[in-house]
Scaffold this motif. Sequence first.
Motif, short mmCIF file in Angstrom:
data_model
loop_
_atom_site.label_atom_id
_atom_site.label_comp_id
_atom_site.label_asym_id
_atom_site.label_seq_id
_atom_site.Cartn_x
_atom_site.Cartn_y
_atom_site.Cartn_z
N SER A 1 0.95 -1.17 0.04
CA SER A 1 -0.15 0.08 -0.01
C SER A 1 0.85 1.33 0.00
CB SER A 1 -0.89 0.14 1.35
OG SER A 1 -0.21 -0.20 2.47
N HIS A 2 2.05 1.14 0.27
CA HIS A 2 3.05 2.30 0.28
C HIS A 2 4.33 2.11 -0.58
CE1 HIS A 2 0.41 2.83 3.86
NE2 HIS A 2 0.70 4.11 3.93
N GLU A 3 4.56 3.33 -1.25
CA GLU A 3 5.83 3.04 -2.09
C GLU A 3 6.66 4.33 -2.19
OE1 GLU A 3 6.10 2.95 -6.81
OE2 GLU A 3 4.62 1.30 -6.12
N SER A 4 7.85 4.01 -2.21
CA SER A 4 8.98 5.47 -2.25
C SER A 4 8.49 5.92 -3.15
CB SER A 4 10.34 4.53 -2.42
OG SER A 4 11.11 5.73 -2.56
N ILE A 5 8.86 7.36 -3.19
CA ILE A 5 8.56 8.36 -4.45
C ILE A 5 9.94 8.11 -5.59
CG2 ILE A 5 7.14 9.87 -3.40
CD1 ILE A 5 9.62 11.72 -3.03
N PHE A 6 10.98 7.57 -4.98
CA PHE A 6 12.15 7.25 -5.70
C PHE A 6 12.19 5.72 -6.07
CE2 PHE A 6 13.31 10.77 -2.79
CZ PHE A 6 13.42 11.85 -3.55
N SER A 7 12.95 5.52 -7.18
CA SER A 7 13.43 4.19 -7.72
C SER A 7 14.76 4.00 -7.26
CB SER A 7 13.23 4.10 -9.25
OG SER A 7 13.81 5.17 -9.82
N TYR A 8 15.04 2.76 -7.46
CA TYR A 8 16.54 2.51 -7.24
C TYR A 8 16.98 1.46 -8.05
CZ TYR A 8 14.81 -1.40 -4.26
OH TYR A 8 13.91 -2.57 -3.66
N ASP A 9 18.29 1.29 -8.00
CA ASP A 9 18.70 0.04 -9.09
C ASP A 9 19.35 -1.26 -8.01
OD1 ASP A 9 21.23 0.77 -7.88
OD2 ASP A 9 21.84 2.16 -9.77
N GLU A 10 19.83 -2.20 -8.84
CA GLU A 10 20.30 -3.37 -8.00
C GLU A 10 21.35 -3.11 -7.00
OE1 GLU A 10 23.45 -4.79 -11.72
OE2 GLU A 10 21.62 -5.89 -11.25
N ASP A 11 22.14 -1.73 -7.01
CA ASP A 11 23.20 -1.51 -6.08
C ASP A 11 22.32 -0.57 -4.97
OD1 ASP A 11 25.09 -2.99 -7.27
OD2 ASP A 11 25.41 -1.26 -8.76
N PHE A 12 21.11 -0.30 -5.07
CA PHE A 12 20.33 0.36 -4.06
C PHE A 12 20.61 1.84 -4.13
CE2 PHE A 12 21.44 -3.82 -2.29
CZ PHE A 12 20.05 -4.43 -1.97
N GLN A 13 21.23 2.29 -5.29
CA GLN A 13 21.38 3.61 -5.42
C GLN A 13 20.19 4.30 -6.15
OE1 GLN A 13 24.62 5.51 -4.95
NE2 GLN A 13 24.43 3.68 -3.77
N LEU A 14 19.55 5.55 -5.78
CA LEU A 14 18.45 6.17 -6.30
C LEU A 14 18.90 6.41 -7.86
CD1 LEU A 14 17.52 8.68 -3.67
CD2 LEU A 14 16.78 6.48 -3.83
N THR A 15 17.72 6.13 -8.58
CA THR A 15 17.70 6.71 -9.95
C THR A 15 16.43 7.67 -10.36
OG1 THR A 15 16.07 4.87 -10.63
CG2 THR A 15 18.04 4.10 -10.33
N GLN A 16 16.36 7.91 -11.52
CA GLN A 16 15.11 8.92 -12.02
C GLN A 16 14.21 8.35 -12.42
OE1 GLN A 16 16.16 11.85 -11.25
NE2 GLN A 16 18.31 12.31 -11.02
N ALA A 17 13.82 7.09 -12.25
CA ALA A 17 12.60 6.19 -12.85
C ALA A 17 11.48 6.22 -11.85
CB ALA A 17 13.10 5.00 -13.22
N GLY A 18 11.36 7.01 -10.77
CA GLY A 18 10.38 6.85 -10.00
C GLY A 18 9.25 7.93 -9.98
N MET A 19 8.38 7.89 -9.13
CA MET A 19 7.40 9.18 -8.88
C MET A 19 8.10 10.60 -8.86
SD MET A 19 4.48 7.87 -6.47
CE MET A 19 5.29 6.78 -5.46
N ALA A 20 9.42 10.54 -8.53
CA ALA A 20 9.99 11.71 -8.43
C ALA A 20 11.54 11.57 -8.91
CB ALA A 20 10.22 12.30 -6.73
N THR A 21 11.87 12.85 -9.71
CA THR A 21 13.37 12.88 -10.03
C THR A 21 14.24 13.87 -9.05
OG1 THR A 21 12.78 14.64 -11.65
CG2 THR A 21 12.72 12.34 -12.43
N TRP B 1 0.09 5.49 -9.75
CA TRP B 1 0.71 6.19 -10.64
C TRP B 1 1.13 5.54 -11.99
CZ3 TRP B 1 6.32 6.30 -12.11
CH2 TRP B 1 6.94 5.59 -11.30
N LYS B 2 1.38 4.15 -11.73
CA LYS B 2 1.68 3.46 -13.09
C LYS B 2 0.36 2.77 -13.66
CE LYS B 2 6.23 1.93 -11.29
NZ LYS B 2 7.01 0.38 -11.13
#
Length: 590
Positions: free
Chosen positions: A88-108, A260-261
Amino acid sequence: MLNKMIVSFFLAALLGGCGNENILSETDGNVSDSSVVIQEFDTVMNNDDPAITGGMLKYALVAESSFQGIFNPVFSEDSYDEELMGLSHESIFSYDEDFQLTQAGMATFVVNENLKTVSITLQDNLKWSDGAALTVDDILYAYEVIGHPDYPGSLYGEAFANVLGMTEYHEGTADAISGIEVLDDTHLTIAFKELNPSIFQAGGALWSQPLPRHQIESIPVSKMAGSAQLREQPVGTGPFRVKEIVPGESVLFEANEYYWKGKPKLDHILVEVVGSATIVSEMEAGNYDVAIMPTSSYETYKDFDNITLLGREELATTYIGFKLGSRDVEAGDNSLNLSSKMADAALRQAMAYALDNEFVAAVLFDGLRQPANGMIPSVFEGVSADEAVGFSYDPEKAASLLDEAGYLDNDGDGFRETPEGEQLEINFAAVSGGDAAETVVAYYIQQWQEIGLNVSLATGRLIEYQKFHDMLASDDSSIDAYQATWDIGMDPNPTEMFSGTSALNYTRWSSEKNDSLVDQLNVAGALDKNARMRIYRQWQALLFEEAPVIPIFWQTQIFAVNNRVKNFNIRYGATRGWETIELTSEEPVR
């Protein structure tokens, strides 16, 4: 004292019916002969069968107690609640396999290193699960609540104090957080005292879970955690939303049409609490579609025809901690007590060398756990202590350490006294239920008794999960040592677990060198990878030297998935989640 052969027979009696007798017999009573072969699993469920439309997936929440039911990441401190909120809850940021934030989420985001700012931009037209607009003001509100003087949770700490103006706001000398500026509904800028690696790490210092101002602003911060809004009608940002709750027992989720998706494929997900003693038979009967399985019973379910097993390294470390002081709640500091029962590092190191964790991993957990040589799991490549030896099984070294430190059996009762000649009784605490807890704890106690330490269970029995954590947090005097799990999440930064000011530092260990190394991880210099790795190596060497904790296991997390499920993916950094999961039949495969 018990010898190895007696310990093996003791374990064999405890393990009767567990499917591990062959491993015991192969050891021929020699505990140290065991070795661990780590099992490997797929992380994606492959299913080419056509999917039905909608349907309800049944998820078993494997737990030994009821969930608390606080459905918000700002307030929840219960791992069962966190598992539920994965829907029911999701981060506004996405992350990659190394747990680094990426620009593919709800927020850049955009970083300005000179100004030490992070500018966040939300996608247009985002909504909460109740249809209300989701704006950057909800991000600001999360910071306002966490930093509020009346905030009752444990999140506020050095990471949030790093935001400009947050300390003044938290102390009540400012009405607003000066370092956070809302530009419009989709743009916000946060100014930090220092940029550090955790800001760019998933689950790190850049808070990723907005708080619904429109729903709870009228509730005093001190009462939010117990409010009906969070316990009965929570709103979130994830693919599903809460429809019905039976407190502590079950939650019915429905597809979030405002996700959002896009609306998820499934209509509903029903989550029910199931005990570890019955989950194997429940999965065999096809009563549930998904469950995180107890690793101790792996042999009993690994060959079921109606399920597929997926696995990944869990972002956690099981450890043994020692109570070394107390917490001054008012001052917000941990104080080391040099006269405490467990204050001698030689005693703690001896208890570490007395444990044969390779044997426990091989016998009880079928290669689904591996002995940990440091507190940070190996999945964090470059951060985990790959080259560290850790505390290997060496009972002779353990006994020698105790002898040299003056812990001797002067009265001939089989147990050592303190260097001052006083009786030494160590009270050991652990959580009840799940993954062979009784067997492991009994074995550890036997191994400590083998080197002459009089160790027994605090309270005389294993302790219920919530009570156990309450006792640790309050520095209950009946606990000298304990087994627990550090749920690291996606950011290996040890500040919230090991800093001298953290409420979650249950050992209350504090030292100038530790605080210095932790501080170094939280400044701009640590943005350099080589510098960061050097600091982590030094910090983990300090842990080994002072032994406030004993790393015990890293473990594989096993998901059992019914064969009617399609598109199930547990890979870290995956961009496809619960919203893509489908079913290939109305009824589970039995």
